[in-house]
Design an enzyme around this catalytic site. Sequence first.
Site, mmCIF file in Angstrom:
data_model
loop_
_atom_site.group_PDB
_atom_site.id
_atom_site.type_symbol
_atom_site.label_atom_id
_atom_site.label_comp_id
_atom_site.label_asym_id
_atom_site.label_seq_id
_atom_site.Cartn_x
_atom_site.Cartn_y
_atom_site.Cartn_z
ATOM 1 N N SER A 143 -3.599 16.279 6.840
ATOM 2 C CA SER A 143 -4.844 16.047 7.585
ATOM 3 C C SER A 143 -6.003 16.534 6.727
ATOM 4 O O SER A 143 -5.833 17.487 5.937
ATOM 5 C CB SER A 143 -4.834 16.835 8.898
ATOM 6 O OG SER A 143 -6.121 16.826 9.491
ATOM 7 N N TYR A 157 -3.535 24.910 12.957
ATOM 8 C CA TYR A 157 -3.169 23.516 12.619
ATOM 9 C C TYR A 157 -3.576 23.204 11.177
ATOM 10 O O TYR A 157 -2.793 22.657 10.392
ATOM 11 C CB TYR A 157 -3.866 22.564 13.595
ATOM 12 C CG TYR A 157 -3.769 21.094 13.229
ATOM 13 C CD1 TYR A 157 -2.601 20.368 13.464
ATOM 14 C CD2 TYR A 157 -4.856 20.423 12.662
ATOM 15 C CE1 TYR A 157 -2.509 19.019 13.132
ATOM 16 C CE2 TYR A 157 -4.779 19.082 12.324
ATOM 17 C CZ TYR A 157 -3.605 18.381 12.564
ATOM 18 O OH TYR A 157 -3.524 17.044 12.233
HETATM 19 P P1 NAP Z 1 -0.077 11.480 18.613
HETATM 20 O O1 NAP Z 1 -0.830 10.253 18.972
HETATM 21 O O2 NAP Z 1 -0.281 12.724 19.417
HETATM 22 O O3 NAP Z 1 1.477 11.110 18.579
HETATM 23 C C1 NAP Z 1 2.372 12.141 18.292
HETATM 24 C C2 NAP Z 1 3.738 11.565 18.033
HETATM 25 O O4 NAP Z 1 4.558 12.644 17.575
HETATM 26 C C3 NAP Z 1 4.403 11.002 19.263
HETATM 27 O O5 NAP Z 1 5.255 9.967 18.881
HETATM 28 C C4 NAP Z 1 5.173 12.208 19.788
HETATM 29 O O6 NAP Z 1 6.358 11.851 20.527
HETATM 30 C C5 NAP Z 1 5.586 12.874 18.512
HETATM 31 N N1 NAP Z 1 5.806 14.306 18.635
HETATM 32 C C6 NAP Z 1 5.029 15.252 19.196
HETATM 33 N N2 NAP Z 1 5.609 16.463 19.125
HETATM 34 C C7 NAP Z 1 6.792 16.261 18.480
HETATM 35 C C8 NAP Z 1 7.878 17.100 18.124
HETATM 36 N N3 NAP Z 1 7.882 18.419 18.415
HETATM 37 N N4 NAP Z 1 8.932 16.546 17.511
HETATM 38 C C9 NAP Z 1 8.959 15.231 17.218
HETATM 39 N N5 NAP Z 1 7.988 14.377 17.537
HETATM 40 C C10 NAP Z 1 6.912 14.900 18.167
HETATM 41 O O7 NAP Z 1 -0.354 11.914 17.085
HETATM 42 P P2 NAP Z 1 -1.073 11.096 15.895
HETATM 43 O O8 NAP Z 1 -2.539 11.249 16.054
HETATM 44 O O9 NAP Z 1 -0.472 9.750 15.770
HETATM 45 O O10 NAP Z 1 -0.670 12.019 14.650
HETATM 46 C C11 NAP Z 1 0.410 11.726 13.800
HETATM 47 C C12 NAP Z 1 0.316 12.635 12.585
HETATM 48 O O11 NAP Z 1 -0.928 12.430 11.930
HETATM 49 C C13 NAP Z 1 0.387 14.125 12.924
HETATM 50 O O12 NAP Z 1 1.119 14.792 11.929
HETATM 51 C C14 NAP Z 1 -1.066 14.552 12.891
HETATM 52 O O13 NAP Z 1 -1.219 15.918 12.594
HETATM 53 C C15 NAP Z 1 -1.598 13.663 11.775
HETATM 54 N N6 NAP Z 1 -3.049 13.479 11.848
HETATM 55 C C16 NAP Z 1 -3.631 12.844 12.892
HETATM 56 C C17 NAP Z 1 -5.014 12.714 12.926
HETATM 57 C C18 NAP Z 1 -5.760 12.031 14.057
HETATM 58 O O14 NAP Z 1 -7.003 12.104 14.108
HETATM 59 N N7 NAP Z 1 -5.088 11.359 14.972
HETATM 60 C C19 NAP Z 1 -5.789 13.230 11.890
HETATM 61 C C20 NAP Z 1 -5.155 13.872 10.848
HETATM 62 C C21 NAP Z 1 -3.787 13.990 10.829
HETATM 63 P P3 NAP Z 1 6.294 11.537 22.122
HETATM 64 O O15 NAP Z 1 5.700 10.151 22.247
HETATM 65 O O16 NAP Z 1 7.735 11.594 22.537
HETATM 66 O O17 NAP Z 1 5.445 12.593 22.742
#
Ligand code: NAP
Length: 248
Positions: A143, A157
């Site tokens: 991130s 985080y």
């Molecule tokens: P999200 O929309 O919250 O989706 C999270 C996903 O991870 C869901 O499929 C969830 O499964 C799963 N998950 C949550 N806790 C978990 C665990 N303990 N074990 C296995 N799976 C788990 O997240 P996202 O925004 O797509 O983020 C994905 C990645 O990108 C993360 O690593 C995040 O830190 C990174 N990121 C995101 C952003 C942003 O702005 N969105 C920015 C920078 C980095 P369920 O559906 O079963 O809950």
Amino acid sequence: MTDKVVVITGGSRGIGRAAALACAERGYRVVVGYASNEAAANQVVAAIEARNGKAIAVKCDVGEEADILALFAAADKFGTLGALVNNAGIVGKTSRVDEMPAERIQRMMAVNVTGSILCAREAVKRMSTRHGGRGGVIVNLSSVAAKLGSPNTYVDYAASKGAIDSFTIGLGYEVAGEGIRVAGIRPGLIDTDIHASGGEPDRAHRLAPNVPMKRVGTADEIANAIVWLMSDDASYVTSTILDVSGGR
Ligand code: NAP
């Protein structure tokens, strides 16, 4: 369709979901990991199958080693592992460090750091030529928080993602001679559910004016970078971390 399998942790929603669909489009058999939202994971599998792709959903909390072993055992039955997308990640509620309970920090590190390292361990055991594998690619989701530090929001985080950056560099060097490329992506503000889980559903849109490109990014824009890093077009890219953040 190839026999190549990609494991995507957290493939049920957000960036992981977009990556699952994009990988299936490129012929991968997709193992969709999910923590608890079985319906969302099954929907991703159905969407892939509707386009004649192959996918399975496997429950895997990456904070639990036993779940990770079961995830890779399921992948082994599905085909030959060719890639891992270490995507699962969590944020905490907006908080200062001097307010954080130990349990929160431990869970953050268990899921975001230890979980990613253990998944990579399982992938290396299968893909490294040192272990008789045919090589592959590991993409780790970091991130821009790793660079910004996320003060007054979630420094824990940000620190977990800083660890992912170091891990990406080090593991990349470690397995560079064994047919495995390792790359990271630092997304900026992406329009997914993660902001709601941090207690502020509108966070990305609120901060969008601070982004040089003046907008949030989409999960598909991150997925495009993931599949590029996985592809032979990125065949000389390893131990590299790519910012996909609109300049943030
Ligand atoms: P999200 O929309 O919250 O989706 C999270 C996903 O991870 C869901 O499929 C969830 O499964 C799963 N998950 C949550 N806790 C978990 C665990 N303990 N074990 C296995 N799976 C788990 O997240 P996202 O925004 O797509 O983020 C994905 C990645 O990108 C993360 O690593 C995040 O830190 C990174 N990121 C995101 C952003 C942003 O702005 N969105 C920015 C920078 C980095 P369920 O559906 O079963 O809950």
